[in-house]
Scaffold this active site. Structure first.
Site, PDB file in Angstrom:
ATOM      1  N   HIS A  12       2.182  -4.268   1.850  1.00 10.30           N
ATOM      2  CA  HIS A  12       0.985  -3.892   2.611  1.00 10.30           C
ATOM      3  C   HIS A  12      -0.034  -5.008   2.705  1.00 10.30           C
ATOM      4  O   HIS A  12      -0.762  -5.116   3.687  1.00 10.30           O
ATOM      5  CB  HIS A  12       0.375  -2.618   2.030  1.00 10.30           C
ATOM      6  CG  HIS A  12       1.086  -1.420   2.519  1.00 10.30           C
ATOM      7  ND1 HIS A  12       1.983  -0.726   1.752  1.00 10.30           N
ATOM      8  CD2 HIS A  12       1.104  -0.827   3.742  1.00 10.30           C
ATOM      9  CE1 HIS A  12       2.505   0.254   2.477  1.00 10.30           C
ATOM     10  NE2 HIS A  12       1.987   0.224   3.679  1.00 10.30           N
TER      11      HIS A  12
ATOM     12  N   GLU B 227      10.883   7.605   8.364  1.00 11.98           N
ATOM     13  CA  GLU B 227      10.987   6.440   7.474  1.00 11.98           C
ATOM     14  C   GLU B 227      11.785   6.751   6.212  1.00 11.98           C
ATOM     15  O   GLU B 227      12.012   5.878   5.385  1.00 11.98           O
ATOM     16  CB  GLU B 227       9.589   5.911   7.113  1.00 11.98           C
ATOM     17  CG  GLU B 227       8.634   6.957   6.564  1.00 11.98           C
ATOM     18  CD  GLU B 227       7.220   6.429   6.384  1.00 11.98           C
ATOM     19  OE1 GLU B 227       6.999   5.206   6.415  1.00 11.98           O
ATOM     20  OE2 GLU B 227       6.307   7.252   6.200  1.00 11.98           O
TER      21      GLU B 227
ATOM     22  N   ASP C  52       9.607   1.148   5.542  1.00 18.75           N
ATOM     23  CA  ASP C  52      10.148   2.019   4.501  1.00 18.75           C
ATOM     24  C   ASP C  52      11.595   2.394   4.787  1.00 18.75           C
ATOM     25  O   ASP C  52      12.405   2.463   3.870  1.00 18.75           O
ATOM     26  CB  ASP C  52       9.281   3.276   4.351  1.00 18.75           C
ATOM     27  CG  ASP C  52       8.048   2.980   3.526  1.00 18.75           C
ATOM     28  OD1 ASP C  52       8.195   2.332   2.469  1.00 18.75           O
ATOM     29  OD2 ASP C  52       6.942   3.352   3.939  1.00 18.75           O
TER      30      ASP C  52
ATOM     31  N   CYS D 186       6.743   1.743  14.709  1.00 17.09           N
ATOM     32  CA  CYS D 186       5.477   1.107  14.313  1.00 17.09           C
ATOM     33  C   CYS D 186       5.642   0.232  13.066  1.00 17.09           C
ATOM     34  O   CYS D 186       4.671  -0.300  12.569  1.00 17.09           O
ATOM     35  CB  CYS D 186       4.393   2.159  14.088  1.00 17.09           C
ATOM     36  SG  CYS D 186       4.792   3.317  12.776  1.00 17.09           S
TER      37      CYS D 186
HETATM   38  C1  PEP Z   1       6.603   1.730   7.776  1.00 16.72           C
HETATM   39  O1  PEP Z   1       7.024   2.177   6.708  1.00 16.72           O
HETATM   40  O2  PEP Z   1       7.290   1.048   8.572  1.00 16.72           O
HETATM   41  C2  PEP Z   1       5.212   1.983   8.190  1.00 16.72           C
HETATM   42  C3  PEP Z   1       4.780   1.690   9.396  1.00 16.72           C
HETATM   43  O3  PEP Z   1       4.370   2.485   7.250  1.00 16.72           O
HETATM   44  P1  PEP Z   1       3.753   1.626   6.038  1.00 16.72           P
HETATM   45  O4  PEP Z   1       4.140   0.180   6.261  1.00 16.72           O
HETATM   46  O5  PEP Z   1       2.291   1.853   6.069  1.00 16.72           O
HETATM   47  O6  PEP Z   1       4.427   2.222   4.839  1.00 16.72           O
HETATM   48 MG    MG Z   2       5.870   3.650   5.600  1.00 12.62          MG
END
Ligand code: PEP
Ligand code: MG
Length: 536
Positions: A187, A425, A447, A493
């Site tokens: 993140h 995910e 994920d 996303c």
């Molecule tokens: C993902 O898991 O691709 C996602 C967009 O969520 P995050 O990266 O916030 O876990």
């Molecule tokens: Mg995620």
């Protein structure tokens, strides 16, 4: 010595996590030493606290000299005034004289003060409690042997790892970040890309000293320590090209289309209102992912319904009719939130995160759903649930959402039930996506990849494994095909969508909607324009 450092004394290799160039001084974040819980003689403990108080006073004075922000100045002068008032530390020194160790004595002396401020009727005094907490922690860090964490702007920060909350609290103007740990899909890397902060991970930081000049090449994943004048001039030129490219990033016009003219929806991922300030909404197809967990970090109290409502509403208004997909809280994993996530979770990424936590903390979830239902009145809001694993979880969210709406109507509020979709995910959801009653789908490839490949998104040693394999693409294709058959929207996303080299493979799977970090809009748009595969 590691082979990477031996190869050239002045060039250290890592892995690119966020593109861009930064030139500046290295600043190394000192790791916390173990708590000074061992008992030194009383005089030693007394001296340790006296030294930590003085060091904190000097840190604050230096910080006050650098900062030109009225709010920050007020906080710093309040903290300095407290530190200079001897009565604050007197009880701590008394406890040390009775045999207590310095850090526990300091906490025992200052915590009752914090509680007094917390209980104050006047909101001004209540707000001071967090300044006092900050002061308590600053002195504790000094007692643990850590240097002041306030970083000069323009620094290239070198650290073992960095939680997203520390990243968010840092001024990154012209600076960059180098981590030994972390990976491009952690993140903190996502934040670095969305804020345009060059970053590399997987770096052997053992020989990187504070104060040395360096160039961070986030495109190549390289750090050049003490560059010679020719290299400096070369990178200076690239830096100004970078500034020009950033300015031009939103100069494109016209719809996003493939080589055969097929339209593709291209939206942005954001973490708060600040990122929207520099983005012209006419240049994007909306917000495909708003990660709300960052609104909950770095604060003493969770955001209220009113505060959330105001932020969500402003986002919807900014988009002026284009979709704004707000994801409910995805706390947990590598995004811990004080007072909310479970500190003892043995395996946080397989633990109580996302919707699992929301369904356990209905008090927090309810407020968020209420704020979203109210903000939906302002425009095209969509709500998305993270980490859905079983159909019942999504069904439960829908019931709770309806309850919140009924309650709000009863209170006389104007509300709208927005479309309720899910992140795909978790492999258990992707495999049988047809079982879920979702209004739309958004594939979270970060994920999905780590769970399909059983390779942590944060483990640099597994970077070659934590990649989209045929198994991952098959699941993506399965979700896209199901959505198409049923006339629902499916987007992606995760960070895969922001990688121009992966765009063709994603289009091959039938996806025609992506949400990417704002900085990736230009390159992804160009990759879509080059695509000459068959229409979906
Ligand atoms: C993902 O898991 O691709 C996602 C967009 O969520 P995050 O990266 O916030 O876990
Ligand atoms: Mg995620």
């Amino acid at each position: 010595m590691d082979h990477r450092t031996q190869r050239a004394a002045h060039r250290v290799e890592g892995r690119s996590a966020a593109p861009g160039i930064a030139m500046g001084r290295l600043v190394r974040l000192v790791a916390a030493k173990p708590e000074a819980g061992q008992s030194r003689p009383v005089a030693g403990e007394h001296q340790a606290l006296a030294d930590a108080l003085e060091a904190s006073r000097l840190d604050l004075t230096a910080l006050a000299g650098r900062i030109k922000d009225e709010d920050a100045e007020a906080i710093l002068s309040f903290q300095l005034a407290l530190l200079e008032d001897e009565s604050l530390a007197t009880p701590a020194f008394a406890l040390i004289a009775d045999g207590e160790v310095a850090n526990r004595a300091w906490v025992a002396a200052i915590d009752p003060e914090i509680a007094t401020y917390d209980r104050a009727d006047d909101p001004y005094f209540r707000a001071r409690a967090s300044d006092l907490r900050d002061l308590r922690d600053r002195v504790l860090r000094r007692l643990a042997g850590e240097a002041d964490q306030a970083l000069p702007s323009g620094a290239i920060v070198v650290a073992e790892d960095m939680p997203p909350s520390v990243f968010l609290a840092t001024d990154w103007r012209d600076g960059g970040l180098i981590l030994r740990r972390g990976s491009p899909s952690s993140h903190v890397a996502i934040l670095a890309r969305s804020r345009g902060v060059p970053m590399i991970v997987g770096v052997d930081i053992d020989h990187l000293e504070s104060g040395v000049d360096a160039v961070l090449d986030g495109d190549a994943g390289t750090l050049i320590v003490d560059p010679d004048p020719m290299l400096r001039a070369d990178y200076g030129r690239r830096l100004s090209e970078q500034a020009q490219a950033r300015a031009a990033a939103f100069s494109f016009t016209g719809p996003v289309v493939t080589a055969s003219g097929e339209p593709v929806q291209l939206m942005i991922n954001v973490t708060g209102l600040a990122e929207l300030r520099d983005i012209d909404p006419s240049k994007v197809d909306g917000i495909g992912l708003m990660r709300t967990e960052f609104l909950f970090q770095e604060r003493d109290q969770l955001p209220t319904e009113e505060e959330q409502y105001r932020i969500y509403k402003q986002m919807v208004e900014w988009a002026a009719g284009k979709p704004v997909t707000i994801r409910t809280l995805d706390a947990g994993g590598d995004k811990p939130i004080a007072g909310l996530t479970m500190p003892g979770d043995l395996n946080p990424f397989l633990g109580v995160r996302g919707v699992r936590l929301s369904l356990k903390r209905l008090d927090v979830f309810r407020l968020q759903l209420r704020a979203l239902a109210r903000a939906a009145v302002a425009g095209n809001l969509k709500v998305m649930i993270p980490m859905v694993t079983l159909p019942e979880e999504l069904d439960r969210c829908r019931v709770l959402f309806q309850d919140a709406i009924d309650e709000l109507r009863g209170e006389g509020h104007q509300v709208v039930m927005p479309p309720l979709g899910m992140m795909v995910e978790v492999p258990a959801a992707a495999l049988v996506v047809e079982d879920f009653k979702a209004d739309f789908y958004s594939i979270g490839s970060n994920d999905l990849i780590q769970y399909v490949m059983a390779a942590s998104r944060d483990e640099p040693q597994l970077a070659d494994l934590a990649r989209p394999s045929r198994a991952v693409f098959n699941l993506i294709g399965h979700v896209a095909a199901h959505a198409k058959r049923n006339g629902r929207d499916a987007s992606l996303c995760g960070d895969l969508a922001g990688d121009p080299q992966q765009v063709a493979s994603l289009l091959d799977q039938g996806l025609r909607s992506f949400s990417v970090a704002p900085g990736a809009l230009g390159p992804v748009r160009a990759a879509i324009a080059r695509y000459s595969g068959k229409p979906a």
